[in-house]
Design a protein around this motif. Structure first.
Motif, PDB file in Angstrom:
ATOM      1  N   CYS A 201       0.894  -1.329  -0.086  1.00 25.17           N
ATOM      2  CA  CYS A 201       0.177  -0.129   0.054  1.00 25.17           C
ATOM      3  C   CYS A 201       0.834   1.215  -0.028  1.00 25.17           C
TER       4      CYS A 201
ATOM      5  N   CYS B 185      -0.015   3.214   3.773  1.00 19.34           N
ATOM      6  CA  CYS B 185       0.225   2.868   4.923  1.00 19.34           C
ATOM      7  C   CYS B 185       1.600   1.793   5.110  1.00 19.34           C
TER       8      CYS B 185
ATOM      9  N   CYS C 170      -4.321  -0.419   0.030  1.00 20.94           N
ATOM     10  CA  CYS C 170      -4.829  -1.518   0.729  1.00 20.94           C
ATOM     11  C   CYS C 170      -6.453  -1.528   0.559  1.00 20.94           C
TER      12      CYS C 170
ATOM     13  N   CYS D  19      -7.767   4.068   3.237  1.00 26.04           N
ATOM     14  CA  CYS D  19      -6.852   3.717   3.955  1.00 26.04           C
ATOM     15  C   CYS D  19      -6.302   5.200   4.716  1.00 26.04           C
TER      16      CYS D  19
ATOM     17  N   ASN E 241      -4.633   2.822  10.533  1.00 26.11           N
ATOM     18  CA  ASN E 241      -5.840   1.939  10.233  1.00 26.11           C
ATOM     19  C   ASN E 241      -5.720   0.904  11.610  1.00 26.11           C
TER      20      ASN E 241
HETATM   21 ZN   LIG Z   1      -2.902   1.013   3.285  1.00 25.36          ZN
END
Ligand SMILES: [Zn+2]
Ligand SMILES: [Zn+2]
Length: 169
Positions: free
Chosen positions: A60, A63, A126, A130, A142
């Protein structure tokens, strides 16, 4: 799966499902999940049309956690015989969407790999919402709710401003 152009029947070839492609991708972590392909021939030009679904591990971009991206890609490719060595073929406008084949063979695995790779997101996420990493303390927001104050200005500009303030003092 490699097909021989001369063996493509008049009525073409219909491929449904992934069973004819046990290992289509060089990267073993990619998985072909679903496939519909129609292969047809007009003279020595071959048309491959259909769609594929694949799952590929990604990281991702917000993140930095690994996740599995689901890719759906349409396949619309035209194959023409490659011009022999030393031979120059005149390029038409349509040739931008064309691919070439050699020795009467078309490698459908390679085609699927290219189409799947083209279907990967430029900016992988993701999930749509996110929350990414906290710019102050670096936790994955998250998973953890940190107590940092929301950053209102771009931290890079804030750093420059501090520097500028110091220089003018
Ligand atoms: Zn993410
Ligand atoms: Zn934080």
């Amino acid at each position: 799966m490699v097909i021989r152009v001369s063996e493509i029947p008049e009525e073409g070839i219909q491929i449904e499902g992934v069973s004819a492609f046990p290992e289509p991708f060089q990267d073993r972590s990619w998985r072909l999940e679903d496939l519909e392909l129609a292969v047809s021939k007009e003279g020595d030009t071959v048309f491959v049309d259909g769609r594929l679904e694949a799952r590929m591990p990604q990281v991702c971009s917000r993140c930095l956690e690994p996740y599995e991206a689901r890719v759906e890609a349409d396949v619309h490719t035209r194959f023409v015989p490659s011009p022999g060595r030393g031979e120059e073929r005149e390029l038409g406008v349509d040739d931008l969407e064309s691919d070439v084949y050699d020795h009467d063979q078309i490698d459908l695995d390679a085609l699927l790999e290219t189409e799947a790779a083209l279907g990967l997101p430029m900016k992988p996420l993701c999930r749509e919402d996110c929350k990414g990493l906290c710019p102050s303390c670096g936790v994955n927001r998250n998973a953890v709710a940190c107590a940092c104050a929301p950053v209102t200005s771009d931290p890079r500009w804030a750093a420059l401003k501090t520097l500028a303030d110091r220089l003018h003092r």
